[in-house]
Design a protein around this motif. Structure first.
Motif, PDB file in Angstrom:
ATOM      1  N   PHE A 177       0.826  -1.205   0.000  1.00 49.95           N
ATOM      2  CA  PHE A 177       0.000   0.000   0.000  1.00 49.95           C
ATOM      3  C   PHE A 177       0.863   1.260   0.000  1.00 49.95           C
ATOM      4  N   LYS A 178       1.913   1.276   0.832  1.00 49.25           N
ATOM      5  CA  LYS A 178       2.806   2.439   0.883  1.00 49.25           C
ATOM      6  C   LYS A 178       3.552   2.623  -0.431  1.00 49.25           C
ATOM      7  N   GLU A 179       3.947   1.515  -1.058  1.00 49.29           N
ATOM      8  CA  GLU A 179       4.658   1.600  -2.324  1.00 49.29           C
ATOM      9  C   GLU A 179       3.757   2.178  -3.415  1.00 49.29           C
ATOM     10  N   ARG A 180       2.506   1.788  -3.422  1.00 57.48           N
ATOM     11  CA  ARG A 180       1.580   2.343  -4.407  1.00 57.48           C
ATOM     12  C   ARG A 180       1.372   3.832  -4.196  1.00 57.48           C
ATOM     13  N   HIS A 228       5.096  10.043  -7.050  1.00 56.81           N
ATOM     14  CA  HIS A 228       6.197  10.323  -7.979  1.00 56.81           C
ATOM     15  C   HIS A 228       5.693  10.554  -9.402  1.00 56.81           C
ATOM     16  N   SER A 229       4.591   9.881  -9.763  1.00 56.75           N
ATOM     17  CA  SER A 229       4.079  10.045 -11.121  1.00 56.75           C
ATOM     18  C   SER A 229       3.547  11.451 -11.367  1.00 56.75           C
ATOM     19  N   ARG A 230       3.216  12.156 -10.302  1.00 55.92           N
ATOM     20  CA  ARG A 230       2.699  13.517 -10.443  1.00 55.92           C
ATOM     21  C   ARG A 230       3.811  14.558 -10.464  1.00 55.92           C
ATOM     22  N   GLN A 231       5.059  14.118 -10.177  1.00 52.68           N
ATOM     23  CA  GLN A 231       6.183  15.060 -10.138  1.00 52.68           C
ATOM     24  C   GLN A 231       6.961  14.988 -11.443  1.00 52.68           C
TER      25      GLN A 231
END
Length: 276
Positions: A140-143, A149-152
């Motif tokens: 869950f934390k990895e997701r 990160h995908s938004r940066q």
């Protein structure tokens, strides 16, 4: 002797023996707990790591087998500490050892061995449940981390790939409070399943019937005389003891492994690489 509950037991001991009575047998209990916890973790995790198992279904029987090794080594301490704690008047560990020897020689120190083999299911289930909950939380934390990160915007490589790699390795580790809470949840779920077996063991020890009566015979008798609720009599006292100790042990185990991983996988400086 018997108490109606945890509070009744505490108040009775305080009234009859004072504060010191609450700590009767502390040295032998500490020695037994340290030896048993270390042996259980070592044997169980050693088998799981050697077999490179990632499935919780396979981890459970391996940890049960590891628990058998722990019982073979630490059952004498278990019997001595139980006798020291429950004896009235109080006994020293040496006096309890002499009593056991007088009752049956060397074999008396492994009395109830078959019963304890069944009870190895308790720590095995706790560790397996903790591992399952840990994998869920880490996933869950990895997701969440990947979504953030995908938004940066992508970052430029600054030559610190080794440090980033080391950080990624430690990303699967839990904080101490996360490990503690998962330990509480894992132990609570385990006790709901195995507490009737634990109560049967205590009844057998209290009545001195470890060798003459089987574990499941005691369970059947309790169910007939007290009903299903009788199987969980004293669960509150067991929870007050086991939840905190197991959660602390699992949190310490998690942080110890985290520290070792950080130490072994820490990137070496250029100077250290030039002079091995």
């Amino acid at each position: 002797f018997a108490y109606s509950g945890l509070v009744d037991g505490l108040t009775t001991v305080l009234r009859e023996e004072g504060v010191r009575g609450l700590f009767t047998g502390l040295p032998s209990v500490v020695a037994r707990a340290l030896a048993s916890d270390f042996a259980t973790v070592f044997f169980g995790e050693f088998l799981v790591r050697c077999c490179e198992v990632t499935s919780g279904v396979v981890e459970l029987p391996l940890r049960v087998v590891g628990g058998w090794g722990s019982v073979a080594l630490t059952l004498p301490l278990e019997l001595i500490s139980t006798r020291v704690t429950c004896a009235r008047p109080p006994l020293t560990a040496m006096a309890a050892t002499r009593e056991l020897w007088a009752e049956g020689g060397i074999f008396a120190f492994w009395r109830g061995f078959r019963v304890m083999l069944v009870l190895c299911l308790n720590p095995a289930l706790t560790f397996s449940a903790f591992g399952w909950l840990r994998r869920l939380l880490v996933t869950f934390k990895e997701r969440l981390r990947r979504a953030g990160h995908s938004r940066q915007p992508p970052r430029r490589d600054d030559g610190r790939g080794a440090v980033a790699g080391a950080t990624a390795v430690g990303a699967g580790a839990l904080r101490w409070w996360e490990a503690f809470l998962l330990g509480v949840a894992a132990k609570l779920a385990t006790l709901v399943v195995v507490y009737p077996l634990i109560r049967a063991k205590f009844l057998m020890q209290a009545r001195g019937a470890v060798a003459s009566v089987g574990l499941f015979q005691v369970l059947r008798r309790v169910a007939l005389e007290e009903g299903r609720r009788g199987l969980y009599s004293g669960l509150d006292a067991q929870l007050s003891k086991s939840l905190l100790s197991s959660a602390l042990m699992l949190a310490v185990k998690e942080q110890t492994e985290k520290s070792w991983h950080a130490l072994l996988l820490r990137p070496r400086s250029p100077a250290a690489l030039a002079h091995p």
